[in-house]
Design a protein around this motif. Structure first.
Motif, PDB file in Angstrom:
ATOM      1  N   LEU A  32      59.453  40.974  44.934  1.00 64.16           N
ATOM      2  CA  LEU A  32      58.009  41.174  44.798  1.00 64.16           C
ATOM      3  C   LEU A  32      57.568  41.364  43.352  1.00 64.16           C
ATOM      4  N   VAL A  33      58.500  41.704  42.479  1.00 71.47           N
ATOM      5  CA  VAL A  33      58.153  41.834  41.058  1.00 71.47           C
ATOM      6  C   VAL A  33      57.563  40.541  40.523  1.00 71.47           C
ATOM      7  N   THR A  34      57.945  39.424  41.138  1.00 68.77           N
ATOM      8  CA  THR A  34      57.456  38.110  40.706  1.00 68.77           C
ATOM      9  C   THR A  34      55.932  38.042  40.729  1.00 68.77           C
ATOM     10  N   VAL A  35      55.306  38.651  41.724  1.00 67.84           N
ATOM     11  CA  VAL A  35      53.844  38.607  41.831  1.00 67.84           C
ATOM     12  C   VAL A  35      53.209  39.200  40.580  1.00 67.84           C
ATOM     13  N   GLY A  36      53.689  40.358  40.168  1.00 68.85           N
ATOM     14  CA  GLY A  36      53.154  40.980  38.966  1.00 68.85           C
ATOM     15  C   GLY A  36      53.394  40.146  37.725  1.00 68.85           C
ATOM     16  N   ARG A  37      54.558  39.506  37.649  1.00 69.06           N
ATOM     17  CA  ARG A  37      54.849  38.660  36.485  1.00 69.06           C
ATOM     18  C   ARG A  37      53.922  37.461  36.423  1.00 69.06           C
ATOM     19  N   ARG A  38      53.634  36.867  37.560  1.00 68.56           N
ATOM     20  CA  ARG A  38      52.726  35.723  37.574  1.00 68.56           C
ATOM     21  C   ARG A  38      51.341  36.136  37.075  1.00 68.56           C
ATOM     22  N   LEU A  39      50.877  37.293  37.531  1.00 68.12           N
ATOM     23  CA  LEU A  39      49.568  37.774  37.084  1.00 68.12           C
ATOM     24  C   LEU A  39      49.584  38.045  35.586  1.00 68.12           C
ATOM     25  N   ARG A  40      50.643  38.649  35.110  1.00 67.99           N
ATOM     26  CA  ARG A  40      50.728  38.972  33.687  1.00 67.99           C
ATOM     27  C   ARG A  40      50.672  37.731  32.822  1.00 67.99           C
ATOM     28  N   ARG A  41      51.307  36.667  33.276  1.00 67.01           N
ATOM     29  CA  ARG A  41      51.345  35.448  32.466  1.00 67.01           C
ATOM     30  C   ARG A  41      50.052  34.653  32.527  1.00 67.01           C
ATOM     31  N   LEU A  42      49.361  34.738  33.663  1.00 64.46           N
ATOM     32  CA  LEU A  42      48.189  33.907  33.882  1.00 64.46           C
ATOM     33  C   LEU A  42      46.902  34.513  33.328  1.00 64.46           C
ATOM     34  N   LEU A  43      46.702  35.820  33.533  1.00 68.79           N
ATOM     35  CA  LEU A  43      45.391  36.416  33.323  1.00 68.79           C
ATOM     36  C   LEU A  43      44.937  36.500  31.866  1.00 68.79           C
ATOM     37  N   PRO A  44      45.782  36.800  30.902  1.00 72.84           N
ATOM     38  CA  PRO A  44      45.260  36.903  29.525  1.00 72.84           C
ATOM     39  C   PRO A  44      44.534  35.657  29.042  1.00 72.84           C
ATOM     40  N   SER A  45      45.060  34.482  29.331  1.00 76.37           N
ATOM     41  CA  SER A  45      44.374  33.244  28.923  1.00 76.37           C
ATOM     42  C   SER A  45      43.021  33.130  29.605  1.00 76.37           C
ATOM     43  N   LEU A  46      42.948  33.539  30.859  1.00 80.74           N
ATOM     44  CA  LEU A  46      41.676  33.519  31.582  1.00 80.74           C
ATOM     45  C   LEU A  46      40.691  34.491  30.954  1.00 80.74           C
ATOM     46  N   TRP A  47      41.147  35.667  30.582  1.00 78.63           N
ATOM     47  CA  TRP A  47      40.251  36.665  30.002  1.00 78.63           C
ATOM     48  C   TRP A  47      39.641  36.181  28.687  1.00 78.63           C
ATOM     49  N   VAL A  48      40.417  35.481  27.891  1.00 74.76           N
ATOM     50  CA  VAL A  48      39.872  34.940  26.640  1.00 74.76           C
ATOM     51  C   VAL A  48      38.801  33.904  26.946  1.00 74.76           C
ATOM     52  N   LEU A  49      39.086  33.005  27.899  1.00 72.23           N
ATOM     53  CA  LEU A  49      38.065  32.032  28.308  1.00 72.23           C
ATOM     54  C   LEU A  49      36.812  32.749  28.783  1.00 72.23           C
ATOM     55  N   GLY A  50      36.971  33.789  29.593  1.00 75.88           N
ATOM     56  CA  GLY A  50      35.826  34.537  30.110  1.00 75.88           C
ATOM     57  C   GLY A  50      35.003  35.172  29.010  1.00 75.88           C
ATOM     58  N   ALA A  51      35.674  35.730  27.996  1.00 79.68           N
ATOM     59  CA  ALA A  51      34.947  36.348  26.896  1.00 79.68           C
ATOM     60  C   ALA A  51      34.082  35.328  26.160  1.00 79.68           C
ATOM     61  N   VAL A  52      34.627  34.141  25.938  1.00 81.74           N
ATOM     62  CA  VAL A  52      33.862  33.082  25.274  1.00 81.74           C
ATOM     63  C   VAL A  52      32.736  32.587  26.179  1.00 81.74           C
ATOM     64  N   ALA A  53      33.040  32.353  27.459  1.00 77.15           N
ATOM     65  CA  ALA A  53      32.048  31.820  28.387  1.00 77.15           C
ATOM     66  C   ALA A  53      30.864  32.769  28.544  1.00 77.15           C
ATOM     67  N   VAL A  54      31.137  34.049  28.741  1.00 80.80           N
ATOM     68  CA  VAL A  54      30.056  35.022  28.916  1.00 80.80           C
ATOM     69  C   VAL A  54      29.237  35.126  27.638  1.00 80.80           C
ATOM     70  N   SER A  55      29.880  35.078  26.499  1.00 81.44           N
ATOM     71  CA  SER A  55      29.150  35.119  25.224  1.00 81.44           C
ATOM     72  C   SER A  55      28.218  33.925  25.088  1.00 81.44           C
ATOM     73  N   VAL A  56      28.712  32.728  25.421  1.00 86.20           N
ATOM     74  CA  VAL A  56      27.875  31.524  25.350  1.00 86.20           C
ATOM     75  C   VAL A  56      26.682  31.651  26.291  1.00 86.20           C
ATOM     76  N   MET A  57      26.913  32.146  27.496  1.00 87.52           N
ATOM     77  CA  MET A  57      25.815  32.284  28.461  1.00 87.52           C
ATOM     78  C   MET A  57      24.786  33.295  27.995  1.00 87.52           C
ATOM     79  N   LEU A  58      25.225  34.405  27.426  1.00 87.65           N
ATOM     80  CA  LEU A  58      24.285  35.419  26.936  1.00 87.65           C
ATOM     81  C   LEU A  58      23.496  34.907  25.734  1.00 87.65           C
TER      82      LEU A  58
END
Length: 385
Positions: free
Chosen positions: A58-84
């Protein structure tokens, strides 16, 4: 420690990524028939998920989230800034104070966006579907190993049932469920790929099953051609059958492969596409949008010149995104950050299951490395994806 790589898997994943970019940039729906990239990417992700769970549980689930989410968060920060910056207020049909903004943190569904944010949000259907598969895999994997035929039949039944009725649910709920059901068979084939089940199947069984699925999927695509224009992403049932058949043959084949390693430039490109698949997938679509705006501004938005220039602009944007943000994938995977990861792996020409890839494991280093429903640029899919 260098990674042992399966170049066949690397190559088909790289082709899938390139096909996604071309499909989105040029709106070529028929490419989903020629090469159903998303089914392939889900299958490779399912194979790696099974391999990782076998090793780490089950540790794999946490590892997948750790690897995936940071790139998404950076995209989100840029996207929300552009929208605002472009005046996103609570008066819009969506709001920056909408509780669904939490989906930028954990993408269980697509977050809200105004017109300027749609091109950022559009690709997140895949990230959401992948995340659900990761969360469900601790249940799906043992069920598949116990009841493989039943589990493989289940997605076809579910897609059929949801094609008949929405059962009182909104599009925001039925859309993600349909995505999940449409690609579940491919994810399960990834399990079978890792377990070696596919390699043990005789061709005299694989070919008739794949051919039957191709016939059904092709017939459905032809029947609904007026609505979908042969774009499988607009026809979940056709997509389910066609993607299943394509993936079944592709993963059962498993040839030994030394090329493209014989061609250094091509070999490095394959390495780059695999190591930066998350970044490429997340950022290419905003590139299409902004390149299109620039073409319209300078009066080059008429075909056929616009198509070539748009694709070139998209590629340049994506390369810039790789240089600016790609290193985040390295940090998330706890690797040494590199500007352009185009070499350094130990190649393997056989095709064991454990090196299949997913959106969070494109570095291909087992549990040391971490990748991206096709985004339609127009019509019904544009709002969803």
């Amino acid at each position: 420690m260098t990674a042992i790589r399966d170049r066949y898997i690397d190559t088909i994943r790289a082709l899938a990524i390139v096909r996604v970019i071309v499909y989105h940039a040029l709106n070529l729906g028929w490419l989903t028939i020629v090469f159903p990239s998303m089914g392939i990417m889900f299958a490779l992700a399912g194979s790696l998920m099974a391999a990782s769970m076998e090793k780490s549980g089950l540790v794999t689930v946490g590892r997948r989230l750790r690897r995936l989410l940071p790139s998404l968060w950076v995209l989100g920060a840029v996207a929300v800034s552009v929208m605002l910056i472009h005046g996103w207020t609570a008066d819009d049909r969506t709001s920056p104070t909408d509780p669904r903004m939490l989906f930028w943190i954990i993408p269980l569904n697509s977050p809200p966006a105004n017109d300027w944010g749609q091109e950022f949000v559009g690709v997140l259907w895949y990230i959401s579907t992948y995340l659900w598969f990761v969360l469900l895999s601790p249940v799906l994997l043992p069920l598949f190993r116990r009841l493989p035929v039943v589990m493989l039949a289940l997605p076809f039944l579910l897609v059929y049932l949801f094609s008949l009725n929405s059962y009182g649910m909104s599009d925001e709920i039925t859309g993600p469920i349909t995505d999940l059901c449409s690609y579940l068979a491919c994810w399960l084939l990834g399990f079978a790929h890792h377990d070696g089940t596919l390699r043990r199947l005789r061709w005299r069984l694989v070919v008739p099953v794949a051919l039957a699925a191709f016939v059904v999927g092709g017939w459905l695509a032809w029947t609904n051609r007026a609505e979908s224009n042969f774009d499988l992403t607009a026809d979940p049932m056709a997509n389910t059958y066609w993607s299943f058949a394509f993936v079944l043959l592709l993963l059962r084949w498993q040839p030994k492969m030394s090329s493209p390693s014989r061609i250094p430039v091509l070999d490095r490109l394959v390495s780059l596409l695999n190591a930066r698949a998350v970044t490429i997938y997340l950022w290419h679509n905003p590139g299409i949008f902004f390149a299109g705006l620039l073409l319209a501004e300078v009066g080059l938005d008429t075909a056929p010149v616009s198509d070539a220039v748009l694709l070139l602009g998209t590629l340049l944007w994506t390369l810039a995104a790789v240089l600016l943000f790609g290193w985040i994938e390295d940090l998330a995977a706890r690797r040494r950050p590199r500007l352009l990861p185009i070499g350094g792996e130990t190649r393997r020409v056989s095709a064991p299951a454990a090196d299949a890839g997913d959106p969070s494991d494109q570095g291909g280093q087992g549990d040391q490395g971490d990748q991206g429903r096709e985004l339609d640029q127009r019509g019904r899919h544009s709002a969803r994806r």
